[in-house]
Enzyme design. Structure first.
Site, PDB file in Angstrom:
ATOM      1  N   ASN A  15      -5.280   0.215 -15.617  1.00 27.88           N
ATOM      2  CA  ASN A  15      -3.883  -0.224 -15.807  1.00 27.88           C
ATOM      3  C   ASN A  15      -3.706  -0.939 -17.139  1.00 27.88           C
ATOM      4  O   ASN A  15      -2.683  -0.771 -17.815  1.00 27.88           O
ATOM      5  CB  ASN A  15      -3.454  -1.129 -14.650  1.00 27.88           C
ATOM      6  CG  ASN A  15      -2.986  -0.325 -13.454  1.00 27.88           C
ATOM      7  OD1 ASN A  15      -1.923   0.284 -13.484  1.00 27.88           O
ATOM      8  ND2 ASN A  15      -3.798  -0.309 -12.408  1.00 27.88           N
ATOM      9  N   ARG A  92      -8.239 -12.686  -8.702  1.00 24.70           N
ATOM     10  CA  ARG A  92      -8.275 -14.106  -8.337  1.00 24.70           C
ATOM     11  C   ARG A  92      -6.882 -14.522  -7.892  1.00 24.70           C
ATOM     12  O   ARG A  92      -5.886 -14.103  -8.495  1.00 24.70           O
ATOM     13  CB  ARG A  92      -8.689 -14.996  -9.533  1.00 24.70           C
ATOM     14  CG  ARG A  92      -9.994 -14.663 -10.167  1.00 24.70           C
ATOM     15  CD  ARG A  92     -11.162 -14.695  -9.229  1.00 24.70           C
ATOM     16  NE  ARG A  92     -11.446 -16.001  -8.656  1.00 24.70           N
ATOM     17  CZ  ARG A  92     -12.336 -16.192  -7.684  1.00 24.70           C
ATOM     18  NH1 ARG A  92     -13.000 -15.169  -7.180  1.00 24.70           N
ATOM     19  NH2 ARG A  92     -12.554 -17.400  -7.209  1.00 24.70           N
ATOM     20  N   ASN A 108       2.567  -8.662 -11.809  1.00 20.48           N
ATOM     21  CA  ASN A 108       1.363  -8.186 -11.118  1.00 20.48           C
ATOM     22  C   ASN A 108       1.622  -6.785 -10.597  1.00 20.48           C
ATOM     23  O   ASN A 108       2.750  -6.454 -10.235  1.00 20.48           O
ATOM     24  CB  ASN A 108       1.034  -9.111  -9.936  1.00 20.48           C
ATOM     25  CG  ASN A 108      -0.204  -8.656  -9.183  1.00 20.48           C
ATOM     26  OD1 ASN A 108      -1.221  -8.297  -9.798  1.00 20.48           O
ATOM     27  ND2 ASN A 108      -0.148  -8.650  -7.866  1.00 20.48           N
ATOM     28  N   HIS A 110       0.375  -4.323  -7.510  1.00 17.85           N
ATOM     29  CA  HIS A 110      -0.305  -4.396  -6.216  1.00 17.85           C
ATOM     30  C   HIS A 110      -0.288  -3.000  -5.590  1.00 17.85           C
ATOM     31  O   HIS A 110       0.762  -2.344  -5.587  1.00 17.85           O
ATOM     32  CB  HIS A 110       0.408  -5.408  -5.313  1.00 17.85           C
ATOM     33  CG  HIS A 110      -0.274  -5.591  -4.003  1.00 17.85           C
ATOM     34  ND1 HIS A 110      -1.470  -6.274  -3.874  1.00 17.85           N
ATOM     35  CD2 HIS A 110       0.034  -5.142  -2.753  1.00 17.85           C
ATOM     36  CE1 HIS A 110      -1.844  -6.260  -2.609  1.00 17.85           C
ATOM     37  NE2 HIS A 110      -0.952  -5.578  -1.910  1.00 17.85           N
ATOM     38  N   GLU A 175       0.473   4.137 -10.617  1.00 13.31           N
ATOM     39  CA  GLU A 175       0.411   2.776 -11.182  1.00 13.31           C
ATOM     40  C   GLU A 175       0.525   2.852 -12.699  1.00 13.31           C
ATOM     41  O   GLU A 175       1.226   2.062 -13.335  1.00 13.31           O
ATOM     42  CB  GLU A 175      -0.906   2.096 -10.793  1.00 13.31           C
ATOM     43  CG  GLU A 175      -1.063   1.874  -9.304  1.00 13.31           C
ATOM     44  CD  GLU A 175      -2.286   1.033  -8.948  1.00 13.31           C
ATOM     45  OE1 GLU A 175      -2.703   0.184  -9.760  1.00 13.31           O
ATOM     46  OE2 GLU A 175      -2.833   1.216  -7.850  1.00 13.31           O
TER      47      GLU A 175
HETATM   48  C1  GAR Z   1      -5.472  -1.227  -9.160  1.00 13.15           C
HETATM   49  O1  GAR Z   1      -5.372  -0.259  -8.153  1.00 13.15           O
HETATM   50  C2  GAR Z   1      -4.560  -2.397  -8.839  1.00 13.15           C
HETATM   51  O2  GAR Z   1      -3.371  -2.027  -8.201  1.00 13.15           O
HETATM   52  C3  GAR Z   1      -5.421  -3.192  -7.919  1.00 13.15           C
HETATM   53  O3  GAR Z   1      -6.706  -3.124  -8.475  1.00 13.15           O
HETATM   54  C4  GAR Z   1      -6.861  -1.882  -9.162  1.00 13.15           C
HETATM   55  C5  GAR Z   1      -7.356  -2.166 -10.563  1.00 13.15           C
HETATM   56  O4  GAR Z   1      -7.709  -0.982 -11.223  1.00 13.15           O
HETATM   57  N1  GAR Z   1      -4.979  -4.538  -7.825  1.00 13.15           N
HETATM   58  C6  GAR Z   1      -5.125  -5.304  -6.743  1.00 13.15           C
HETATM   59  O5  GAR Z   1      -5.677  -4.904  -5.740  1.00 13.15           O
HETATM   60  C7  GAR Z   1      -4.540  -6.694  -6.854  1.00 13.15           C
HETATM   61  N2  GAR Z   1      -4.520  -7.334  -5.590  1.00 13.15           N
HETATM   62  P1  GAR Z   1      -7.860  -0.960 -12.813  1.00 13.15           P
HETATM   63  O6  GAR Z   1      -8.831  -2.068 -13.183  1.00 13.15           O
HETATM   64  O7  GAR Z   1      -8.425   0.398 -13.099  1.00 13.15           O
HETATM   65  O8  GAR Z   1      -6.499  -1.186 -13.429  1.00 13.15           O
END
Ligand code: GAR
Length: 197
Positions: A15, A92, A108, A110, A175
């Site tokens: 992301n 975190r 953020n 999610h 995303e």
């Molecule tokens: C993503 O799927 C994001 O939505 C999730 O972690 C992943 C990170 O992937 N976030 C959460 O779960 C937050 N609670 P990335 O490091 O490849 O962007």
């Protein structure tokens, strides 16, 4: 003058890459920092490869002293004077004290259709519940976990035989489309939620 965006990660940073790539041309913002709480997080090397400043604030030496960790986080971020913080797989939980310091300026992403499935294991919980669809949400961060005004959502249908991994594979590209779209709008002062597809 472009707005300055700090991106906070804990992992691979896909992301973060999507956000970073989007901030060019007439975009109202530019990345100023990629910060991780995990030394060696894959996204750090990717950011360095793009010539973006990086920082690490490892939470572990703080041994549960959240206030001290967040003070270090705040200092490190402040060095780069960001206007907006984008949490992008930053694993975190931030306290209300920290959030207050950056009030209205933290986004953020999610991996669920909030308000459903705050917290962890979102895809498994959507499958378990027999939901017809799943997706992801970009929202403003408040001091309540995975809460705060929704700025955008993208949805995908759940398919027979879906596993959390297969669902994640379909949602992650959503995303990468949604977060840059929301950031551009947010940086332009537009808080109206956007829905994909
Ligand atoms: C993503 O799927 C994001 O939505 C999730 O972690 C992943 C990170 O992937 N976030 C959460 O779960 C937050 N609670 P990335 O490091 O490849 O962007």
């Amino acid at each position: 003058m472009s707005l300055r965006v700090a991106i906070l990660i804990s992992g691979g940073g896909s992301n973060m890459m999507a956000l970073t790539r989007s901030m060019r041309g007439d975009h109202p913002a530019r990345p100023c920092l990629v910060l991780s709480n995990v030394p060696g997080a894959g996204g750090l090397a990717k950011a360095e490869g793009l010539g973006i400043a990086t920082a690490v604030v490892d939470h572990r030496p703080f041994a549960g002293d959240r206030a001290a960790f967040e003070a270090a986080l705040h200092r490190s971020l402040s060095d780069h004077a960001p206007d907006i913080l984008c949490l992008a797989g930053f694993m975190r939980i931030l306290t209300s004290d920290f959030v207050r310091g950056w009030e209205g300026r933290i986004l953020n992403i999610h991996p669920s259709l909030l308000p459903r499935y705050k917290g962890l294991h979102t895809h498994a919980r959507a499958i378990e519940a027999g939901d017809a669809e799943a997706g992801c949400t970009v929202h403003q961060v408040t001091d309540a976990l995975d809460d705060g005004p929704i700025l955008g959502q993208a949805r995908v249908p759940l398919l027979p035989g879906d596993t959390p991994e297969r669902l994640a594979e379909r949602i992650l590209p959503m995303e990468h489309a949604l977060y840059p779209m929301v950031l551009r709008r947010f940086a332009s002062g537009d808080r109206q939620p956007v829905y994909l597809p």
